[in-house]
Design an enzyme around this catalytic site. Structure first.
Site, PDB file in Angstrom:
ATOM      1  N   CYS A 243      31.733   2.964  26.437  1.00 28.70           N
ATOM      2  CA  CYS A 243      31.671   2.434  25.076  1.00 28.70           C
ATOM      3  C   CYS A 243      31.400   0.926  25.126  1.00 28.70           C
ATOM      4  O   CYS A 243      32.128   0.195  25.807  1.00 28.70           O
ATOM      5  CB  CYS A 243      32.983   2.714  24.350  1.00 28.70           C
ATOM      6  SG  CYS A 243      33.086   1.898  22.746  1.00 28.70           S
TER       7      CYS A 243
ATOM      8  N   CYS B 261      39.742   2.542  19.509  1.00 27.52           N
ATOM      9  CA  CYS B 261      38.605   1.635  19.739  1.00 27.52           C
ATOM     10  C   CYS B 261      38.426   0.775  18.483  1.00 27.52           C
ATOM     11  O   CYS B 261      38.399   1.288  17.358  1.00 27.52           O
ATOM     12  CB  CYS B 261      37.353   2.470  20.014  1.00 27.52           C
ATOM     13  SG  CYS B 261      35.845   1.496  20.077  1.00 27.52           S
TER      14      CYS B 261
ATOM     15  N   CYS C 291      32.453   7.784  21.683  1.00 26.19           N
ATOM     16  CA  CYS C 291      33.621   7.146  22.264  1.00 26.19           C
ATOM     17  C   CYS C 291      34.811   7.929  21.709  1.00 26.19           C
ATOM     18  O   CYS C 291      34.924   8.082  20.493  1.00 26.19           O
ATOM     19  CB  CYS C 291      33.669   5.688  21.795  1.00 26.19           C
ATOM     20  SG  CYS C 291      35.263   4.919  22.048  1.00 26.19           S
TER      21      CYS C 291
ATOM     22  N   CYS D 286      34.921  -0.727  23.630  1.00 23.99           N
ATOM     23  CA  CYS D 286      36.228  -0.633  24.290  1.00 23.99           C
ATOM     24  C   CYS D 286      36.116  -0.212  25.751  1.00 23.99           C
ATOM     25  O   CYS D 286      37.138  -0.073  26.433  1.00 23.99           O
ATOM     26  CB  CYS D 286      37.138   0.324  23.528  1.00 23.99           C
ATOM     27  SG  CYS D 286      36.650   2.040  23.730  1.00 23.99           S
TER      28      CYS D 286
ATOM     29  N   TYR E 245     -15.567   9.281  -6.061  1.00 22.22           N
ATOM     30  CA  TYR E 245     -15.189   8.236  -7.021  1.00 22.22           C
ATOM     31  C   TYR E 245     -16.310   7.273  -7.379  1.00 22.22           C
ATOM     32  O   TYR E 245     -16.091   6.304  -8.091  1.00 22.22           O
ATOM     33  CB  TYR E 245     -13.975   7.450  -6.509  1.00 22.22           C
ATOM     34  CG  TYR E 245     -14.132   6.964  -5.088  1.00 22.22           C
ATOM     35  CD1 TYR E 245     -15.041   5.961  -4.780  1.00 22.22           C
ATOM     36  CD2 TYR E 245     -13.383   7.515  -4.067  1.00 22.22           C
ATOM     37  CE1 TYR E 245     -15.201   5.528  -3.483  1.00 22.22           C
ATOM     38  CE2 TYR E 245     -13.531   7.086  -2.768  1.00 22.22           C
ATOM     39  CZ  TYR E 245     -14.445   6.097  -2.479  1.00 22.22           C
ATOM     40  OH  TYR E 245     -14.612   5.661  -1.205  1.00 22.22           O
TER      41      TYR E 245
ATOM     42  N   LYS F 264      -6.409   4.432  -4.844  1.00 16.92           N
ATOM     43  CA  LYS F 264      -7.228   4.065  -3.681  1.00 16.92           C
ATOM     44  C   LYS F 264      -6.828   5.055  -2.583  1.00 16.92           C
ATOM     45  O   LYS F 264      -5.777   4.932  -1.973  1.00 16.92           O
ATOM     46  CB  LYS F 264      -6.945   2.624  -3.263  1.00 16.92           C
ATOM     47  CG  LYS F 264      -7.851   2.145  -2.154  1.00 16.92           C
ATOM     48  CD  LYS F 264      -7.692   0.653  -1.946  1.00 16.92           C
ATOM     49  CE  LYS F 264      -8.619   0.144  -0.874  1.00 16.92           C
ATOM     50  NZ  LYS F 264      -8.507   0.861   0.396  1.00 16.92           N
TER      51      LYS F 264
ATOM     52  N   GLU G 252      -8.107   3.827 -10.722  1.00 17.22           N
ATOM     53  CA  GLU G 252      -7.979   5.082  -9.960  1.00 17.22           C
ATOM     54  C   GLU G 252      -7.151   4.825  -8.704  1.00 17.22           C
ATOM     55  O   GLU G 252      -7.081   3.703  -8.240  1.00 17.22           O
ATOM     56  CB  GLU G 252      -9.354   5.552  -9.451  1.00 17.22           C
ATOM     57  CG  GLU G 252     -10.367   5.777 -10.511  1.00 17.22           C
ATOM     58  CD  GLU G 252     -11.789   5.681  -9.964  1.00 17.22           C
ATOM     59  OE1 GLU G 252     -11.962   5.475  -8.746  1.00 17.22           O
ATOM     60  OE2 GLU G 252     -12.706   5.805 -10.763  1.00 17.22           O
TER      61      GLU G 252
ATOM     62  N   LYS H 263      -3.441  -3.508  -3.755  1.00 20.50           N
ATOM     63  CA  LYS H 263      -2.864  -2.875  -2.570  1.00 20.50           C
ATOM     64  C   LYS H 263      -1.362  -2.700  -2.717  1.00 20.50           C
ATOM     65  O   LYS H 263      -0.658  -3.644  -3.073  1.00 20.50           O
ATOM     66  CB  LYS H 263      -3.144  -3.740  -1.332  1.00 20.50           C
ATOM     67  CG  LYS H 263      -4.608  -3.892  -1.016  1.00 20.50           C
ATOM     68  CD  LYS H 263      -5.115  -2.742  -0.190  1.00 20.50           C
ATOM     69  CE  LYS H 263      -4.742  -2.922   1.248  1.00 20.50           C
ATOM     70  NZ  LYS H 263      -5.491  -2.058   2.143  1.00 20.50           N
TER      71      LYS H 263
ATOM     72  N   ASP I 152      -6.427   7.039   0.685  1.00 16.18           N
ATOM     73  CA  ASP I 152      -6.322   6.507   2.047  1.00 16.18           C
ATOM     74  C   ASP I 152      -6.754   7.577   3.049  1.00 16.18           C
ATOM     75  O   ASP I 152      -5.946   8.279   3.627  1.00 16.18           O
ATOM     76  CB  ASP I 152      -4.862   6.096   2.291  1.00 16.18           C
ATOM     77  CG  ASP I 152      -4.726   5.228   3.515  1.00 16.18           C
ATOM     78  OD1 ASP I 152      -5.767   4.800   4.065  1.00 16.18           O
ATOM     79  OD2 ASP I 152      -3.591   4.974   3.940  1.00 16.18           O
TER      80      ASP I 152
HETATM   81  S1  IVH Z   1     -14.831   2.238  -5.211  1.00 11.84           S
HETATM   82  C1  IVH Z   1     -18.396  -0.741  -3.776  1.00 11.84           C
HETATM   83  N1  IVH Z   1     -12.810   3.788  -5.551  1.00 11.84           N
HETATM   84  O1  IVH Z   1     -11.553   1.897  -0.327  1.00 11.84           O
HETATM   85  C2  IVH Z   1     -17.124  -0.158  -3.307  1.00 11.84           C
HETATM   86  N2  IVH Z   1     -13.218   2.986  -3.348  1.00 11.84           N
HETATM   87  O2  IVH Z   1     -11.414  -0.931   0.879  1.00 11.84           O
HETATM   88  C3  IVH Z   1     -16.555   0.666  -4.375  1.00 11.84           C
HETATM   89  N3  IVH Z   1     -11.626   3.826  -1.671  1.00 11.84           N
HETATM   90  O3  IVH Z   1     -14.336   1.876   1.645  1.00 11.84           O
HETATM   91  C4  IVH Z   1     -15.498   1.478  -3.849  1.00 11.84           C
HETATM   92  N4  IVH Z   1     -10.450   5.064  -3.053  1.00 11.84           N
HETATM   93  O4  IVH Z   1     -13.852   4.076   0.667  1.00 11.84           O
HETATM   94  C5  IVH Z   1     -13.502   3.069  -4.658  1.00 11.84           C
HETATM   95  N5  IVH Z   1     -11.070   5.239  -6.052  1.00 11.84           N
HETATM   96  C6  IVH Z   1     -11.757   4.514  -5.142  1.00 11.84           C
HETATM   97  C7  IVH Z   1     -11.424   4.463  -3.780  1.00 11.84           C
HETATM   98  C8  IVH Z   1     -12.163   3.677  -2.906  1.00 11.84           C
HETATM   99  C9  IVH Z   1     -10.597   4.671  -1.797  1.00 11.84           C
HETATM  100  C10 IVH Z   1     -12.026   3.200  -0.396  1.00 11.84           C
HETATM  101  C11 IVH Z   1     -13.493   3.086  -0.221  1.00 11.84           C
HETATM  102  C12 IVH Z   1     -13.753   1.738   0.406  1.00 11.84           C
HETATM  103  C13 IVH Z   1     -12.393   1.191   0.567  1.00 11.84           C
HETATM  104  C14 IVH Z   1     -12.414  -0.269   0.219  1.00 11.84           C
END
Ligand code: IVH
Length: 710
Positions: A446, A469, A464, A449, A254, A143, A141, A352, A145
């Site tokens: 400049c 130049c 300039c 020049c 999630y 991650k 999935e 990451k 942010d």
């Molecule tokens: S699962 C036991 N799934 O990333 C931890 N975390 O650096 C299981 N995060 O603090 C986490 N998207 O808040 C999981 N699809 C995702 C996520 C996710 C973002 C965050 C989460 C955690 C941080 C870890």
């Protein structure tokens, strides 16, 4: 979540409620209120979770107001989980600290396919599989942010929300969570034998809404958020839930971390796998990473790596900010066998993405003079790794930019590099100043020049104006040989500068009069390099004339205008006979460009240069392929504009754009209400959303191809 029959029933009930008076509804007020709430919850789900409303905003507001009004008249019927109670009045004094039911752990990190292989091997070891070659299924999935949120539902009602805090304890932010429309206030967990459940997710703001939030803050003179994450995490901690709602936050769920039945028995393991848990959450009304869109099941770690790589490349098209992917062992029993460290689960890992933002020191500011004389300030930075590239210079654009952002020498600056975008400074970190920083003093002469710099009132750039130049001469020649101009392979700025200094080059025509015998003797050159250069220069003589026109580097005459102008003449020199009025009458040429053409082609030096180049064998005449294409008025796409977005499967972008041109249309870059069509490929993101919002016609690749009869 809602079966089709149920949806039909709620839809029809909503329409009925919209048209009926309270008094017609059988006087059973609690029942009426109940019906309104059920309908509103259904429409919130269609709108905030599915993105597919079935009522107009106006109708939804009517339903909502009707519920509000009834509750106002009958306060005894108010329920804290009524949709009207999402935004409570009053301010939160201080957030109370609460303990999570199960600790919210972090994730271990990985950065490449090797790291992922290492993770896969560790998982296999932990579960002591007899057959070590047997692949493990992973659920992958995005991650997200944003800011982590931990929700507790008891007896199908949202009873508590908290921030992640230190993992064991966080701040109670229930009122703020309720103000987020994609967090259901009620969810039918009991249908699955769950009495109490703890969920984890991430609160986010869509990238386009983030831009809007920032632009409205800027209008009000408020401080801007550096990124969507700050806007989201800040939003969770606002004292006024009304403001939380205004910030238009979203929440993806999630993970299910804890679930018990009426008797307090753990029912988490009743689900076979993580995927099934997420499916259940989707069914009871949560916004989750959708299977086939955000969520993927991968049969082995190689498939995981490929999937992560694909997302890394397309992350900028996704409407939310993500900083990587999360890879989870899908099977819950296998997860159990893997276990946890005190810091992270051993069954999951974050992949990451390469960082897009980083901080570094601004060491000094240099000034570059371009071929048009424009003076550009360039920040020299302490080298920093950003999204896979080392960055040590970034443009500061102009004096206004430096002043607006109050960028000082010695500052720690936040640098960002998103997708193909050139790296830029987001802001100076004011709080890290120690008093040794110095204000940037813009030069008034400049740097090359020494002539005095000029800036017209209406422009932001200092220039300039000395045509002789050295920086401008070298800049003009570098532009002449560059890829989009005469495209002379292997001939870059470094050579130009060197040949200029050695006295071999002082005008564009000299490029075709180089003495290769001399060059062959230059240090680091040799006969072979000299020969290669000679053949690349020879090839360029046959270029279509529009390239030469563009290569002259006349202001405002870019590639497109060059093509338009060349299509009108037999030979470039003929442009000297055109007046501004005639040029403007072409339709595609505006007065500013027309003036540039007349000014430049009115100068004897321009015509002499072209005549000399022609004598030296450079093509100045229009080729047949450059003739004006007559587009029939009834061409399929005559007068239409088209945007392509997402990953195209059936054609390359460049091919697609050519097809549009051939069919009489124009391929453009950005979506506006005036756009005729948007062609959406796979993983289309914010542009698709915007087009939908603006009511632009959306086509699939196949529909597009069918339309142009390809
Ligand atoms: S699962 C036991 N799934 O990333 C931890 N975390 O650096 C299981 N995060 O603090 C986490 N998207 O808040 C999981 N699809 C995702 C996520 C996710 C973002 C965050 C989460 C955690 C941080 C870890």
């Amino acid at each position: 979540m809602y079966a089709p029959e149920k949806q039909k029933e709620l839809y029809e009930l909503s329409k009925a409620l919209l048209h009926k008076n309270t008094s017609d509804t059988g006087q059973n007020l609690p029942n009426f209120v109940q019906q309104l709430r059920a309908c509103i919850q259904y429409h919130e789900w269609r709108y905030y979770i599915l993105n597919q409303p079935v009522l107009s905003d106006f109708e939804f507001d009517q339903l909502f107001k009707r519920l509000q009004q009834t509750e106002l008249e009958h306060p005894e019927l108010i329920d804290p989980n009524s949709p009207t109670q999402r935004v409570s009045n009053g301010l939160t004094e201080a957030f109370e600290t609460v303990r999570h039911l199960t600790p919210t752990l972090s994730l271990d990190n990985s950065y490449n396919a090797d790291d992922l292989n290492g993770f896969d091997e560790r998982v296999k070891k932990l579960i002591e599989e007899e057959d070590k070659n047997k692949a493990i299924e992973y659920c992958v999935e995005p991650k997200f942010d944003g800011g982590t949120i931990v929700l507790i539902y008891e007896n199908d009602r949202l009873v508590r929300a908290a921030t992640r805090g230190n993992g064991a304890q966080g701040d109670e932010i229930t009122l703020n969570a309720k103000a987020i429309r994609s967090i259901p206030l009620q969810a039918n967990f009991s249908a699955f034998g769950i009495q109490k459940v703890e969920l984890r997710g991430e609160v986010l703001i869509r990238k386009d809404l983030f831009e809007q939030v920032n632009s409205s803050r800027s209008k009000k003179g408020e401080a801007l958020f550096a990124n969507p994450r700050n806007a989201a995490t800040g939003g969770l901690r606002l004292k006024d839930p009304k403001q939380v709602q205004e910030r238009a936050l979203d929440a993806f769920i999630y993970q299910m971390g804890y679930a018990v039945d009426d008797l307090g028995n753990d029912v988490l393991m009743k689900f076979k796998n993580h995927n099934a848990q997420i499916e259940l959450l989707a069914q009871v009304g949560f916004k989750v990473p959708t299977l086939g869109q955000e969520r993927a099941l991968c049969a082995n770690i190689e498939a995981v790596a490929a999937h992560c790589q694909k997302w890394q490349e397309t992350r900028d098209d996704y409407p939310f900010e993500i900083d990587g992917m999360v890879v989870k062992v899908n099977d819950l029993e296998l997860q159990d066998l893997c276990g946890y460290t005190s810091h992270h689960p051993r069954w999951a890992i974050a992949f990451k993405f390469k960082a897009k933002q980083a901080t570094t020191k601004l060491l000094s500011v240099d000034y570059q003079v371009g071929r048009t004389g424009a003076v550009t300030p360039v920040a020299r930075l302490q080298a920093v790794e950003l999204a896979g590239a080392t960055i040590s210079n970034v443009s500061l654009h102009n004096a206004d930019f430096i002043q607006e952002k109050d960028i000082r020498i010695g500052d720690t600056v936040l640098v960002e590099r998103a997708g193909d975008v050139i790296p830029y400074i987001v802001k100076s970190m004011e709080d890290l100043r120690d008093g040794t920083e110095s204000v940037v003093v813009y030069p008034n002469t400049c740097p090359v020049c020494s002539s005095k710099l000029h800036k017209p009132e209406s422009e932001a750039v200092w220039r300039c104006v000395n045509h002789q130049c050295e920086a401008q001469i070298v800049g003009r020649m570098s532009h002449f040989v560059s890829k989009n101009a005469m495209n002379i392979d292997g001939f870059g700025e470094a050579y130009i500068e060197r040949f200029y200094k050695e006295g071999l080059l002082s005008s564009m025509a000299d490029i075709y009069r180089l003495n290769y015998d001399t060059i062959a003797f230059f240090e680091g050159f040799g006969q072979k390099s000299a020969d290669n250069l000679r053949s690349a220069i020879e090839v360029s003589k046959k270029n279509p004339a529009y390239r030469l026109l563009y290569a002259l580097g006349i202001r405002h005459i870019g590639q497109t205008n060059s093509k338009i102008l060349v299509a009108e003449v037999e030979k470039l020199q003929d442009l000297q006979h055109w007046s501004e009025e005639q040029l403007c009458a072409l339709g595609d040429i505006g007065p500013i460009v027309a003036k540039q053409v007349v000014d430049n082609f009115g100068q004897a030096a321009t015509i002499e240069l072209l005549d000399t180049l022609e004598l030296l064998g450079v093509n100045c005449s229009r080729l047949d392929s450059e003739k004006k294409q007559i587009i029939a008025e009834d061409a399929v796409l005559a007068g239409k504009t088209i945007v392509f977005t997402g990953t195209l499967q059936k054609m390359k972008r460049s091919e697609a754009k050519q097809m549009v041109l051939d069919a009489g249309g124009k391929a453009v870059g950005s979506v506006s209400a005036k756009l005729s069509y948007l062609v959406a490929g796979e993983k289309a993101g914010s542009k698709l959303k915007k087009a939908q919002d603006l009511g632009v016609s959306i086509l699939s690749e196949d529909e597009f191809l069918a339309m142009i009869n390809a």
